[in-house]
Design a protein around this motif. Structure first.
Motif, PDB file in Angstrom:
ATOM      1  N   ARG A 131       1.015  -1.645  -0.271  1.00 55.03           N
ATOM      2  CA  ARG A 131      -0.090  -0.202   0.127  1.00 55.03           C
ATOM      3  C   ARG A 131       0.754   1.285  -0.237  1.00 55.03           C
ATOM      4  N   LYS A 132       2.301   1.176   0.599  1.00 57.58           N
ATOM      5  CA  LYS A 132       2.431   2.424   0.919  1.00 57.58           C
ATOM      6  C   LYS A 132       4.035   2.646  -0.924  1.00 57.58           C
ATOM      7  N   LEU A 133       3.720   1.619  -1.607  1.00 53.77           N
ATOM      8  CA  LEU A 133       4.441   1.445  -3.111  1.00 53.77           C
ATOM      9  C   LEU A 133       3.266   2.302  -3.562  1.00 53.77           C
ATOM     10  N   LEU A 134       1.958   1.547  -3.594  1.00 57.68           N
ATOM     11  CA  LEU A 134       1.162   2.714  -3.997  1.00 57.68           C
ATOM     12  C   LEU A 134       0.449   3.877  -3.751  1.00 57.68           C
ATOM     13  N   PHE A 135       0.615   3.990  -2.579  1.00 59.52           N
ATOM     14  CA  PHE A 135       1.193   5.365  -2.169  1.00 59.52           C
ATOM     15  C   PHE A 135       1.748   6.507  -2.742  1.00 59.52           C
ATOM     16  N   CYS A 136       3.216   6.088  -3.050  1.00 54.77           N
ATOM     17  CA  CYS A 136       4.419   6.897  -3.518  1.00 54.77           C
ATOM     18  C   CYS A 136       4.164   6.901  -4.927  1.00 54.77           C
ATOM     19  N   THR A 137       2.906   6.314  -5.299  1.00 55.32           N
ATOM     20  CA  THR A 137       2.805   6.816  -7.332  1.00 55.32           C
ATOM     21  C   THR A 137       1.320   7.790  -7.213  1.00 55.32           C
ATOM     22  N   GLY A 138       0.860   8.101  -6.409  1.00 57.29           N
ATOM     23  CA  GLY A 138      -0.227   9.085  -6.075  1.00 57.29           C
ATOM     24  C   GLY A 138       0.519  10.369  -6.038  1.00 57.29           C
ATOM     25  N   THR A 139      -0.687  11.579  -6.211  1.00 56.10           N
ATOM     26  CA  THR A 139       0.024  13.361  -6.654  1.00 56.10           C
ATOM     27  C   THR A 139       1.080  13.489  -5.237  1.00 56.10           C
ATOM     28  N   LYS A 140       1.668  14.181  -5.451  1.00 52.58           N
ATOM     29  CA  LYS A 140       2.150  14.254  -4.858  1.00 52.58           C
ATOM     30  C   LYS A 140       3.170  13.483  -3.567  1.00 52.58           C
ATOM     31  N   GLY A 141       3.093  11.864  -4.315  1.00 54.86           N
ATOM     32  CA  GLY A 141       3.158  10.311  -3.539  1.00 54.86           C
ATOM     33  C   GLY A 141       5.510  10.469  -3.136  1.00 54.86           C
ATOM     34  N   LEU A 142       5.538  10.678  -4.002  1.00 58.03           N
ATOM     35  CA  LEU A 142       6.904  11.163  -3.638  1.00 58.03           C
ATOM     36  C   LEU A 142       7.239  11.820  -2.923  1.00 58.03           C
ATOM     37  N   GLU A 143       6.754  12.960  -1.939  1.00 54.29           N
ATOM     38  CA  GLU A 143       7.106  14.164  -1.425  1.00 54.29           C
ATOM     39  C   GLU A 143       6.565  14.357  -0.121  1.00 54.29           C
ATOM     40  N   ARG A 144       4.909  13.020  -0.578  1.00 54.38           N
ATOM     41  CA  ARG A 144       4.591  12.625   0.348  1.00 54.38           C
ATOM     42  C   ARG A 144       5.363  11.735   1.837  1.00 54.38           C
ATOM     43  N   ILE A 145       5.136  10.161   0.845  1.00 60.45           N
ATOM     44  CA  ILE A 145       6.138   9.434   1.560  1.00 60.45           C
ATOM     45  C   ILE A 145       7.718   9.586   2.371  1.00 60.45           C
ATOM     46  N   TRP A 146       7.645  10.806   1.386  1.00 60.84           N
ATOM     47  CA  TRP A 146       9.292  11.544   2.528  1.00 60.84           C
ATOM     48  C   TRP A 146       8.880  11.797   3.656  1.00 60.84           C
ATOM     49  N   PHE A 147       8.380  12.669   4.479  1.00 63.12           N
ATOM     50  CA  PHE A 147       7.264  13.137   5.156  1.00 63.12           C
ATOM     51  C   PHE A 147       7.204  12.270   5.898  1.00 63.12           C
ATOM     52  N   SER A 148       6.597  11.226   5.369  1.00 60.85           N
ATOM     53  CA  SER A 148       5.752  10.174   6.618  1.00 60.85           C
ATOM     54  C   SER A 148       7.242   9.748   7.047  1.00 60.85           C
ATOM     55  N   LEU A 149       8.081   9.627   6.587  1.00 60.59           N
ATOM     56  CA  LEU A 149       9.043   8.731   7.118  1.00 60.59           C
ATOM     57  C   LEU A 149       9.574   9.294   8.347  1.00 60.59           C
ATOM     58  N   PHE A 150       9.369  10.680   8.437  1.00 60.66           N
ATOM     59  CA  PHE A 150      10.399  11.221   9.628  1.00 60.66           C
ATOM     60  C   PHE A 150       8.928  11.945  10.294  1.00 60.66           C
ATOM     61  N   ASP A 151       7.841  10.698  10.513  1.00 61.24           N
ATOM     62  CA  ASP A 151       6.552  11.688  11.377  1.00 61.24           C
ATOM     63  C   ASP A 151       7.294  11.424  12.659  1.00 61.24           C
ATOM     64  N   GLY A 152       7.275  12.319  13.859  1.00 59.92           N
ATOM     65  CA  GLY A 152       7.317  11.440  15.165  1.00 59.92           C
ATOM     66  C   GLY A 152       9.393  11.473  14.686  1.00 59.92           C
TER      67      GLY A 152
END
Length: 208
Positions: free
Chosen positions: A185-206
């Motif tokens: 599901r995370k890989l699919l999330f990467c492919t969405g609109t601004k997915g690259l940026e959003r997955i990048w920010f999610s790594l730093f959550d917390g």
């Protein structure tokens, strides 16, 4: 996120020769500490899921590195392996700390491979939903079962069973399957609109 992420600009001479594609991801202020072991683990697991999706994944990753002009950061298969061994769950854990540039490179690599694999990823996620709705085992769907089997095999061969969380996954096939599906599901999330940026920010959550 528990705290706001601090984005910093970086125009030092050493960064001006970086591949342009790295500029798609903002620099995160980590006060010079580099990436945490948890971030390094998440990135490597994303790439592990990519490997479970396609045969010859390593060669395709290296071809993507060349295509994106990232060979100054990942010049070879060995260099890619060393970066991925920053994952503390690995048998071959090197205790290296990824720089932001290295972390960006690996995340971009995962996202671009995910884009190429998007039709398959969508198909597998749809299959997962159908199996759940029908209350059938995931193994009843051939292609989904194949992905899960490959992921489990990669995980068992590469991760250190002496790590508590790794041992827990190895003792429960259903939990390991759930990890594989969450990464899908995370890989699919990467492919969405601004997915690259959003997955990048999610790594730093917390993390900040």
């Amino acid at each position: 996120m528990s705290q706001s992420i601090s984005i910093v600009s970086d125009s030092s001479p050493s960064t001006q020769n970086n591949p342009i594609i790295l500029d798609r991801l903002p620099n995160i202020d980590l006060s010079g500490k580099g990436c945490s072991p948890h971030i390094q683990q998440q990135i490597d697991l994303l790439l592990l899921a990519v490997e479970a999706l396609e045969l010859g994944a390593s060669e395709r990753m290296l071809a993507t590195v060349k295509q994106l002009e990232l060979t100054n950061i990942i010049p070879s298969r060995v260099a890619l392996w060393r970066l991925r061994c920053s994952n503390p769950w690995r048998r071959s854990y090197t205790r290296n700390i990824l720089s932001l540039k290295e972390a960006k490179t690996l995340v971009i690599l995962a996202a671009f491979r995910a884009k190429d694999l998007e039709p398959l990823t969508r198909h597998l996620i749809d299959a997962e939903q159908q199996m759940r709705e029908k209350q059938l085992p995931m193994e009843n769907h051939f292609r989904l079962s194949e992905y899960l089997e490959r992921f489990r095999a990669h995980f068992r061969s590469r991760m250190n069973s002496r790590r508590t969380k790794v041992a827990s996954y190895l003792q429960s096939q259903s939990e390991l399957n759930e990890l594989a599906l969450s990464l899908l599901r995370k890989l699919l999330f990467c492919t969405g609109t601004k997915g690259l940026e959003r997955i990048w920010f999610s790594l730093f959550d917390g993390e900040i």
